[in-house]
Structures are given as C-alpha cells and as structure tokens.
Design a protein around this motif. Sequence first.
Motif, PDB file in Angstrom:
ATOM      1  N   LEU A 162      15.041  14.479  -6.341  1.00  0.00           N
ATOM      2  CA  LEU A 162      14.899  15.428  -6.657  1.00  0.00           C
ATOM      3  C   LEU A 162      16.244  16.609  -7.005  1.00  0.00           C
ATOM      4  N   THR A 163      16.909  16.090  -6.403  1.00  0.00           N
ATOM      5  CA  THR A 163      18.208  17.118  -6.136  1.00  0.00           C
ATOM      6  C   THR A 163      18.917  16.860  -6.938  1.00  0.00           C
ATOM      7  N   VAL A 164      19.070  15.838  -7.770  1.00  0.00           N
ATOM      8  CA  VAL A 164      20.803  15.704  -8.058  1.00  0.00           C
ATOM      9  C   VAL A 164      20.711  15.158  -9.868  1.00  0.00           C
ATOM     10  N   TYR A 165      19.355  13.613 -10.178  1.00  0.00           N
ATOM     11  CA  TYR A 165      19.363  13.093 -10.202  1.00  0.00           C
ATOM     12  C   TYR A 165      18.340  14.288 -11.614  1.00  0.00           C
ATOM     13  N   LEU A 166      17.309  14.637 -11.186  1.00  0.00           N
ATOM     14  CA  LEU A 166      16.774  15.013 -12.297  1.00  0.00           C
ATOM     15  C   LEU A 166      17.290  16.317 -12.781  1.00  0.00           C
ATOM     16  N   PRO A 167      17.589  17.409 -11.589  1.00  0.00           N
ATOM     17  CA  PRO A 167      18.479  18.658 -12.500  1.00  0.00           C
ATOM     18  C   PRO A 167      19.418  18.692 -13.139  1.00  0.00           C
ATOM     19  N   TYR A 168      20.524  17.441 -12.516  1.00  0.00           N
ATOM     20  CA  TYR A 168      21.555  17.669 -12.860  1.00  0.00           C
ATOM     21  C   TYR A 168      22.332  16.232 -13.959  1.00  0.00           C
ATOM     22  N   ILE A 169      20.981  15.212 -14.493  1.00  0.00           N
ATOM     23  CA  ILE A 169      21.356  14.506 -15.002  1.00  0.00           C
ATOM     24  C   ILE A 169      20.160  14.556 -16.524  1.00  0.00           C
ATOM     25  N   LYS A 170      19.009  14.723 -15.325  1.00  0.00           N
ATOM     26  CA  LYS A 170      18.039  13.938 -16.579  1.00  0.00           C
ATOM     27  C   LYS A 170      17.454  15.656 -17.779  1.00  0.00           C
ATOM     28  N   PHE A 171      18.163  16.346 -17.126  1.00  0.00           N
ATOM     29  CA  PHE A 171      17.394  18.040 -17.417  1.00  0.00           C
ATOM     30  C   PHE A 171      19.132  18.597 -17.003  1.00  0.00           C
ATOM     31  N   PRO A 172      20.085  18.453 -18.080  1.00  0.00           N
ATOM     32  CA  PRO A 172      20.938  19.278 -17.325  1.00  0.00           C
ATOM     33  C   PRO A 172      21.151  20.725 -17.949  1.00  0.00           C
ATOM     34  N   LYS A 173      20.641  20.250 -19.262  1.00  0.00           N
ATOM     35  CA  LYS A 173      20.444  21.707 -20.110  1.00  0.00           C
ATOM     36  C   LYS A 173      18.583  22.570 -19.659  1.00  0.00           C
ATOM     37  N   LEU A 174      18.443  22.060 -18.831  1.00  0.00           N
ATOM     38  CA  LEU A 174      17.051  22.985 -18.669  1.00  0.00           C
ATOM     39  C   LEU A 174      17.145  23.668 -17.874  1.00  0.00           C
ATOM     40  N   SER A 175      18.347  23.553 -17.076  1.00  0.00           N
ATOM     41  CA  SER A 175      18.435  24.861 -15.633  1.00  0.00           C
ATOM     42  C   SER A 175      19.372  25.969 -16.716  1.00  0.00           C
ATOM     43  N   SER A 176      19.850  25.966 -17.311  1.00  0.00           N
ATOM     44  CA  SER A 176      21.126  27.407 -17.906  1.00  0.00           C
ATOM     45  C   SER A 176      20.147  27.398 -19.342  1.00  0.00           C
ATOM     46  N   SER A 177      19.196  27.008 -19.832  1.00  0.00           N
ATOM     47  CA  SER A 177      18.154  27.857 -21.207  1.00  0.00           C
ATOM     48  C   SER A 177      17.301  28.134 -20.571  1.00  0.00           C
ATOM     49  N   ASN A 178      16.291  28.912 -21.472  1.00  0.00           N
ATOM     50  CA  ASN A 178      15.362  29.514 -20.748  1.00  0.00           C
ATOM     51  C   ASN A 178      14.373  29.393 -21.639  1.00  0.00           C
ATOM     52  N   THR A 179      14.339  28.066 -21.324  1.00  0.00           N
ATOM     53  CA  THR A 179      12.927  27.239 -21.945  1.00  0.00           C
ATOM     54  C   THR A 179      11.708  27.231 -21.596  1.00  0.00           C
ATOM     55  N   LYS A 180      10.371  27.058 -21.610  1.00  0.00           N
ATOM     56  CA  LYS A 180       9.438  26.970 -21.057  1.00  0.00           C
ATOM     57  C   LYS A 180       9.287  26.146 -19.886  1.00  0.00           C
ATOM     58  N   LEU A 181       9.423  25.111 -20.484  1.00  0.00           N
ATOM     59  CA  LEU A 181       8.996  23.589 -18.922  1.00  0.00           C
ATOM     60  C   LEU A 181      10.505  24.224 -17.995  1.00  0.00           C
ATOM     61  N   SER A 182      11.043  24.770 -16.656  1.00  0.00           N
ATOM     62  CA  SER A 182      11.264  24.871 -15.357  1.00  0.00           C
ATOM     63  C   SER A 182      11.485  24.359 -14.431  1.00  0.00           C
ATOM     64  N   ALA A 183      11.955  23.732 -14.004  1.00  0.00           N
ATOM     65  CA  ALA A 183      11.942  22.627 -12.737  1.00  0.00           C
ATOM     66  C   ALA A 183      10.897  23.343 -11.457  1.00  0.00           C
ATOM     67  N   SER A 184      10.359  24.219 -11.491  1.00  0.00           N
ATOM     68  CA  SER A 184      10.070  24.883 -10.801  1.00  0.00           C
ATOM     69  C   SER A 184       8.613  25.220 -11.412  1.00  0.00           C
ATOM     70  N   SER A 185       8.136  24.844 -12.404  1.00  0.00           N
ATOM     71  CA  SER A 185       6.376  25.014 -12.793  1.00  0.00           C
ATOM     72  C   SER A 185       5.721  23.442 -12.568  1.00  0.00           C
ATOM     73  N   SER A 186       4.470  24.017 -12.248  1.00  0.00           N
ATOM     74  CA  SER A 186       3.942  22.417 -11.525  1.00  0.00           C
ATOM     75  C   SER A 186       3.806  21.544 -12.816  1.00  0.00           C
ATOM     76  N   VAL A 187       4.168  22.405 -14.464  1.00  0.00           N
ATOM     77  CA  VAL A 187       3.681  20.846 -15.556  1.00  0.00           C
ATOM     78  C   VAL A 187       5.043  19.706 -15.169  1.00  0.00           C
ATOM     79  N   PHE A 188       5.864  20.470 -14.758  1.00  0.00           N
ATOM     80  CA  PHE A 188       7.350  19.426 -14.387  1.00  0.00           C
ATOM     81  C   PHE A 188       6.534  18.680 -13.436  1.00  0.00           C
ATOM     82  N   TRP A 189       6.677  19.293 -12.220  1.00  0.00           N
ATOM     83  CA  TRP A 189       6.495  18.583 -11.263  1.00  0.00           C
ATOM     84  C   TRP A 189       5.449  17.448 -11.713  1.00  0.00           C
ATOM     85  N   ASP A 190       3.894  17.995 -12.061  1.00  0.00           N
ATOM     86  CA  ASP A 190       3.137  16.825 -12.377  1.00  0.00           C
ATOM     87  C   ASP A 190       3.817  16.148 -13.706  1.00  0.00           C
TER      88      ASP A 190
END
Length: 185
Positions: free
Chosen positions: A103-131
Amino acid sequence: MAVSYRRVATSDHADDASASARNRERSSSSGDDDANSSSSPLRSRSERISDKLHALAWVVTAYFIASYTRLFHTLFTDERILRPIFHASLVLFAVNGVLTLYLTVYLPYIKFPKLSSSNTKLSASSSVFWDAYCPNVIPTMTASGVIGSFLLIRACYPVWGFLTPLILGIVALGAFFSLHFIPWC
C-alpha cells in the motif's frame, strides 16, 4: 429502494452561498475547541511538543519493560514459549508487513508513479482506486493483525501468565509511538 432528497432553503436570503458561509462561521465559533483543533492541519507548537513527550513516555516505558522482562531474549530462546503458535503469529505479522509495503511503496511509487503528480480523476484517495486495486487489503490486514496478536499472547502466556497482554500491549504501543521520531522530508 433509493430515496432522493431535494434541497430545502434554510433562510429567506437570496444569496445562499453567503448564508451558508454565515452558518459555517456561526457553527465553528460556537463549536468545541477540541473538535476544531483535531480537524485543523496546523497545530500549535505546544500541542506538537506535548505529542512528542507523550510518545517519548510510551517509548521509554516500553524500553524499560522490554529490558526488565528480557523480552526478545525470552521470545527467541525460552523453552516455555509455544513455538508453533509463536511462528504462526510471526507469519501473520509478516503478511501485515508485506501488505503495508504494497500500500505504501508499490502502489504509489511503482505501479502509479505519475498518479500522484498529475491531476487525473483517479487519485489514490478515491474509492474507485481502492475498489479496483485493493478492495480486501484493509480487512485482511485487520484480521491478520488481530489473530496474530492473540496468537502471540497465547504463545507467551506460559512465560508471563496474566501479565502477558499488558507486557506485549505496552511494548506494541511503544513501537507504534516510536514512529513519532522518524523524520520525514
């Protein structure tokens, strides 16, 4: 059956935005200071120092209890420890560690590294991401942590008896509160 609600006017003012702003100001000024300070991201210096002192007290207490009981020496060398149950608890805690790294290393830094820096609709805090990526991780971690804790208490019970939950609980709290002293950049 889905129920739909419609918005009901709370005042006769033409400007609903200014009326709702006044209501928020009124409720925040009359609210409890503790409730407002806990939701505020900025904390006073005295609150931060108090948190650090409380954390330090737990860490020091855990250190003295672990030293007095020779906790780690006892866990790994004492013959009274129930080894199969102890090893099962270690496996469950290892599962928690791996899932935490997921949860803390693989998802935010390896699988989705651009997700935290870009303004996409799918953010790591969204329920869609968790589901989509980790729907059962938190329940699995909770179950493995609770079962692992009970197994560890049971494995150590022949050594310390009824004090086992107290000893292990204080040491666990000291370990959790020691995270206050990890500097984050």
